[in-house]
Design a protein around this motif. Structure first.
Motif, PDB file in Angstrom:
ATOM      1  N   UNK A 151     190.021 122.148  46.478  1.00 21.61           N
ATOM      2  CA  UNK A 151     189.316 122.522  47.704  1.00 21.61           C
ATOM      3  C   UNK A 151     190.321 122.814  48.800  1.00 21.61           C
ATOM      4  N   UNK A 152     190.059 123.889  49.536  1.00 23.64           N
ATOM      5  CA  UNK A 152     190.894 124.272  50.672  1.00 23.64           C
ATOM      6  C   UNK A 152     189.970 124.434  51.868  1.00 23.64           C
ATOM      7  N   UNK A 153     189.780 123.366  52.665  1.00 19.87           N
ATOM      8  CA  UNK A 153     188.840 123.433  53.789  1.00 19.87           C
ATOM      9  C   UNK A 153     189.212 124.532  54.776  1.00 19.87           C
ATOM     10  N   UNK A 154     188.207 125.211  55.280  1.00 22.42           N
ATOM     11  CA  UNK A 154     188.425 126.285  56.236  1.00 22.42           C
ATOM     12  C   UNK A 154     189.089 125.752  57.497  1.00 22.42           C
ATOM     13  N   UNK A 155     190.141 126.442  57.941  1.00 20.69           N
ATOM     14  CA  UNK A 155     190.839 126.048  59.147  1.00 20.69           C
ATOM     15  C   UNK A 155     191.785 124.881  58.974  1.00 20.69           C
ATOM     16  N   UNK A 156     191.974 124.427  57.746  1.00 19.41           N
ATOM     17  CA  UNK A 156     192.861 123.289  57.487  1.00 19.41           C
ATOM     18  C   UNK A 156     194.131 123.764  56.801  1.00 19.41           C
ATOM     19  N   UNK A 157     195.218 123.037  57.026  1.00 24.62           N
ATOM     20  CA  UNK A 157     196.471 123.342  56.325  1.00 24.62           C
ATOM     21  C   UNK A 157     196.706 122.349  55.198  1.00 24.62           C
ATOM     22  N   UNK A 158     195.632 121.745  54.717  1.00 27.68           N
ATOM     23  CA  UNK A 158     195.707 120.774  53.630  1.00 27.68           C
ATOM     24  C   UNK A 158     194.929 121.304  52.426  1.00 27.68           C
ATOM     25  N   UNK A 159     195.494 121.059  51.240  1.00 32.67           N
ATOM     26  CA  UNK A 159     194.849 121.396  49.978  1.00 32.67           C
ATOM     27  C   UNK A 159     194.469 120.093  49.285  1.00 32.67           C
ATOM     28  N   UNK A 160     193.242 120.023  48.789  1.00 29.30           N
ATOM     29  CA  UNK A 160     192.748 118.821  48.125  1.00 29.30           C
ATOM     30  C   UNK A 160     192.529 119.120  46.643  1.00 29.30           C
ATOM     31  N   UNK A 161     192.885 118.172  45.792  1.00 32.22           N
ATOM     32  CA  UNK A 161     192.668 118.329  44.354  1.00 32.22           C
ATOM     33  C   UNK A 161     192.170 117.014  43.778  1.00 32.22           C
ATOM     34  N   UNK A 162     191.236 117.125  42.839  1.00 29.94           N
ATOM     35  CA  UNK A 162     190.670 115.939  42.191  1.00 29.94           C
ATOM     36  C   UNK A 162     190.999 115.954  40.712  1.00 29.94           C
ATOM     37  N   UNK A 163     190.959 114.769  40.101  1.00 30.39           N
ATOM     38  CA  UNK A 163     191.360 114.657  38.700  1.00 30.39           C
ATOM     39  C   UNK A 163     190.657 113.479  38.034  1.00 30.39           C
ATOM     40  N   UNK A 164     190.646 113.531  36.699  1.00 27.80           N
ATOM     41  CA  UNK A 164     190.124 112.397  35.946  1.00 27.80           C
ATOM     42  C   UNK A 164     191.110 111.236  35.903  1.00 27.80           C
ATOM     43  N   UNK A 165     192.271 111.379  36.570  1.00 23.77           N
ATOM     44  CA  UNK A 165     193.198 110.244  36.668  1.00 23.77           C
ATOM     45  C   UNK A 165     192.792 109.295  37.788  1.00 23.77           C
ATOM     46  N   UNK A 166     191.554 109.493  38.315  1.00 19.46           N
ATOM     47  CA  UNK A 166     190.947 108.626  39.326  1.00 19.46           C
ATOM     48  C   UNK A 166     191.574 108.795  40.708  1.00 19.46           C
ATOM     49  N   UNK A 167     192.138 109.958  40.978  1.00 22.74           N
ATOM     50  CA  UNK A 167     192.728 110.196  42.286  1.00 22.74           C
ATOM     51  C   UNK A 167     192.242 111.517  42.871  1.00 22.74           C
ATOM     52  N   UNK A 168     192.295 111.588  44.200  1.00 22.81           N
ATOM     53  CA  UNK A 168     192.187 112.835  44.944  1.00 22.81           C
ATOM     54  C   UNK A 168     193.482 112.963  45.723  1.00 22.81           C
ATOM     55  N   UNK A 204     184.842 118.320  43.318  1.00 25.81           N
ATOM     56  CA  UNK A 204     185.191 118.197  44.725  1.00 25.81           C
ATOM     57  C   UNK A 204     184.671 119.415  45.458  1.00 25.81           C
ATOM     58  N   UNK A 205     184.308 119.228  46.739  1.00 25.15           N
ATOM     59  CA  UNK A 205     183.792 120.338  47.539  1.00 25.15           C
ATOM     60  C   UNK A 205     184.140 120.067  48.999  1.00 25.15           C
ATOM     61  N   UNK A 206     184.285 121.129  49.779  1.00 18.88           N
ATOM     62  CA  UNK A 206     184.662 120.951  51.186  1.00 18.88           C
ATOM     63  C   UNK A 206     183.753 121.734  52.122  1.00 18.88           C
TER      64      UNK A 206
END
Length: 435
Positions: free
Chosen positions: A160-177, A207-209
């Motif tokens: 997920x790349x939220x609009x207007x944000x300079x952060x990239x989010x990623x989710x995984x089955x390793x139990x982390x975001x 994941x969703x933003x």
């Protein structure tokens, strides 16, 4: 989502042995190494009269022989450079049979070769630049790999790349975001309320933003939604509601309450006979794809199912709304394009066949604004197609299946695979194929 029942035969080569024919000397003996596909004697004095085994069509030597020789060597300079970030991408001439390099410092791809070297993927090809197979993570001269983001230990399930944000989010089955700084490419801390994810047993399934409640991002609060039983495979936002596709075949809906700053259960949509693995909203319609092989269309105003599409014969893995069309892909090795008839119902207008099961769809304009479809298949390749012709314009290779694709601004797009590796790609403005 892991679908362990997939037929992942893209990474295996099948050898057809022909036991007939005369044998040298009339002894009736057959070379055991020949039967195993790794006899290195040309010709073999034992089985010289028997037709050679059918291996890789592009390699007269048996595949197992190449594997055996590769294990004795040290990773070549080309493979070492690739793991250090010097990614190579052959140009359009390579795709058509030429061999120009698209990235500085990269050797040209072998003429006519579009098969990636399996030992290059593992970082230990002993042939280096002389290897006849591809030493590049992509084929195509109009996009390039910017960087690899490593940190996840298991399947990347969402980006997920939220609009207007300079952060990239990623989710995984390793139990982390994980949260990544888009400028430095380094992991960073951030406000976990910028994403909406659902977990079961610690594994993050998606994941969703998006959402009209994004104003609450600044509050830094976490919201736990009650209701789902089992893994949540898909999320979508529409008509001020959040929808979740669940393992138990239902679609759960919540509506955000600004007064209480919380989500309230709104509905449970039932009808599918298998887990709901794909959700997308287009107009005032919610489209859902399921393991039962069907696509259901829901009216967002009434939350009633208004049509069921049954043209796929396997799991519907991904859905994409683009202009007036719905695109779907499935493990039945097809991509289908749906369009509305005069009556308003959807029908298939085109079916594109793949050699392997299709996993994820994404669409975006290239560097010159022309529509391109990205499709990940379970042979560890993401194929890029021009629309509406479906002419292939490039390929992206990965160590394992790409399970998540996300489109970003400015020609950026992201891929995440089963190994946990996240890659950042970018379309180049000088696209020779866009005219």
């Amino acid at each position: 989502m892991d679908v362990e029942s997939m037929e992942m035969n893209g990474s295996k080569r099948v050898f057809q042995r022909q036991a007939g024919g005369s044998v040298a000397g009339g002894t009736g003996k057959v070379c055991n190494y020949w039967l195993q596909g790794r006899c290195n004697r040309r010709p073999c004095p034992i089985s010289m009269a028997i037709p050679p085994p059918i291996g890789n069509r592009n390699n007269p030597k048996s595949t197992k022989m190449v594997r055996r020789r590769g294990r004795r060597g040290i990773p070549g300079a080309a493979a070492a450079a690739a793991w250090c970030g010097e990614t190579r991408g052959p140009g359009s001439a390579a795709r058509a049979g030429g061999g120009s390099a698209a990235t500085a410092g990269a050797p040209a791809a072998r003429r006519g070769s579009e098969i990636i070297c399996k030992f290059f993927v593992k970082g230990r090809c002993s042939y280096g630049e002389s290897c006849k197979f591809l030493h590049s993570w992509s084929v195509g001269d109009d996009f390039s790999l910017l960087t690899k983001l490593e940190g996840h230990q298991k399947v990347v399930t969402g980006i997920a790349l939220p609009s207007g944000s300079n952060k990239l989010y990623s989710s995984s089955t390793d139990e982390t975001v994980r949260i990544w700084d888009c400028e430095s490419g380094q992991p960073c801390s951030g406000n976990h309320a910028v994403y909406y994810g659902c977990q079961t047993g610690g594994e993050v399934g998606c994941i969703i933003s998006e959402g009209p409640w994004a104003v609450n991002i600044q509050m830094g609060t976490e919201m736990n939604l009650d209701g789902p039983l089992g893994q949540v495979y898909s999320l979508a936002v529409g008509n001020d509601m959040l929808f979740a596709g669940v393992q138990d075949s239902n679609i759960l809906a919540w509506k955000f309450s600004p007064e209480g700053n919380c989500f309230q259960p709104a509905a449970s949509l039932s009808g599918h006979q298998g887990a709901v693995v794909a959700l997308v909203v287009g107009g005032m319609r919610l489209y859902s794809g399921s393991m039962d092989g069907t696509i259901r269309i829901w009216d967002l105003a009434s939350l009633q199912c208004i049509q069921t599409l049954s043209d796929h014969t396997e799991v519907v893995m991904s859905l994409l709304c683009w202009d007036q069309f719905l695109l779907s892909c499935s493990l039945d090795r097809t991509i289908k394009v749906w369009a509305a008839t005069e009556s308003g119902s959807l029908e298939v207008t085109y079916t594109h066949n793949e050699e392997y099961g299709a996993l994820v769809l994404a669409g975006m304009p290239n560097g010159h604004g022309k529509p391109v479809l990205l499709c990940s298949c379970n042979d560890n390749i993401v194929r890029l197609y021009d629309l509406p012709s479906f002419a292939e314009r490039g390929r992206i290779f990965s160590k394992e299946e790409v399970r998540a694709i996300q489109v970003g601004p400015g020609g950026l797009f992201f891929t995440g695979d089963r190994t946990g590796e996240l890659r950042v790609w970018k379309w180049m403005a000088g696209d020779a194929h866009s005219s």
